[in-house]
Enzyme design. Structure first.
Site, PDB file in Angstrom:
ATOM      1  N   ASP A  29     -23.417  -4.351 -24.947  1.00 48.35           N
ATOM      2  CA  ASP A  29     -24.493  -4.045 -25.888  1.00 48.35           C
ATOM      3  C   ASP A  29     -24.710  -5.233 -26.794  1.00 48.35           C
ATOM      4  O   ASP A  29     -23.762  -5.735 -27.408  1.00 48.35           O
ATOM      5  CB  ASP A  29     -24.143  -2.815 -26.728  1.00 48.35           C
ATOM      6  N   LYS A  30     -25.910  -5.713 -26.882  1.00 48.86           N
ATOM      7  CA  LYS A  30     -26.279  -6.695 -27.882  1.00 48.86           C
ATOM      8  C   LYS A  30     -26.718  -5.908 -29.117  1.00 48.86           C
ATOM      9  O   LYS A  30     -27.479  -4.950 -29.019  1.00 48.86           O
ATOM     10  CB  LYS A  30     -27.426  -7.572 -27.384  1.00 48.86           C
TER      11      LYS A  30
END
Length: 201
Positions: free
Chosen positions: A26-27
């Site tokens: 996840d960014k």
């Protein structure tokens, strides 16, 4: 990995990478909103506490060392609860540093200028080490923080003391503190995150 053109910089990671079936990443700001929020302000028994929020708010609102999303979230939670710094004056500060992992503010109520309140906020282990707590209670609080961490909640501890008036604040004054409570911080998931994960996107 080689066929996909992947460059592995640490050879000892190849075995772990080869054993992975699904890798989820996840960014910040993709699955979460990318903004920290105060999820809880609880006392030593895990109960929501307005007093804990009030003192955490004073610590965060008077902090001047580093602009950071955690203090911004605490200040915002205090604002929503109707808290303000009016009626308080800042006396001194030991800014946050990444070695000690804590921030200390000294304040005084305007109607009691001679009564200084020292509020320290920081990593649970580092703050608990400064507090006058019996070992069972210390372990209970540390266990709570670990459990919250496993749920994705970052936990900070809060403690208070009363420094000598007129003496410049120093790290040597940070001992025999009274434990106040814990604050839980989260980066909330986006409303559409569950559907995106279910769809495999």
């Amino acid at each position: 990995l080689a066929a996909a053109g992947v460059l592995v910089r640490r050879l000892d990671a190849i075995e772990d990478l080869g054993g992975i079936d699904t890798l989820c990443t996840d960014k910040t700001g993709t699955l979460t909103v990318g903004v920290m929020a105060l999820a809880a302000a609880v006392d030593a028994d895990g109960r929501e506490s307005a007093a804990v929020l009030a003192q955490a708010h004073l610590n965060a609102a008077f902090e001047t060392g580093i602009d950071n999303p955690i203090d911004a979230a605490i200040v915002e939670a205090g604002r929503q609860a109707g808290l303000a710094t009016a009626g308080w004056s800042k006396i001194d500060e030991i800014p946050y540093d990444f070695a000690r992992r804590r921030l200390t503010i000294v304040v005084a109520a305007d109607d009691r200028p001679g009564e200084h309140l020292m509020i320290t906020k920081g990593a649970v282990a580092q703050v608990l080490a400064l507090c006058t707590l019996e070992e069972p209670r210390r372990e209970q609080l540390a266990s709570y923080a670990r459990e919250q961490g496993e749920r994705g909640v970052r936990v900070l501890a809060l403690a208070r003391g009363a420094p000598e008036e007129g003496e410049a604040l120093a790290h040597r004054h940070l001992g025999n503190l009274v434990f106040i409570g814990l604050q839980g911080m989260i980066d909330p998931p986006r409303a559409e995150a569950v559907a995106a994960v279910d769809d495999g996107h």
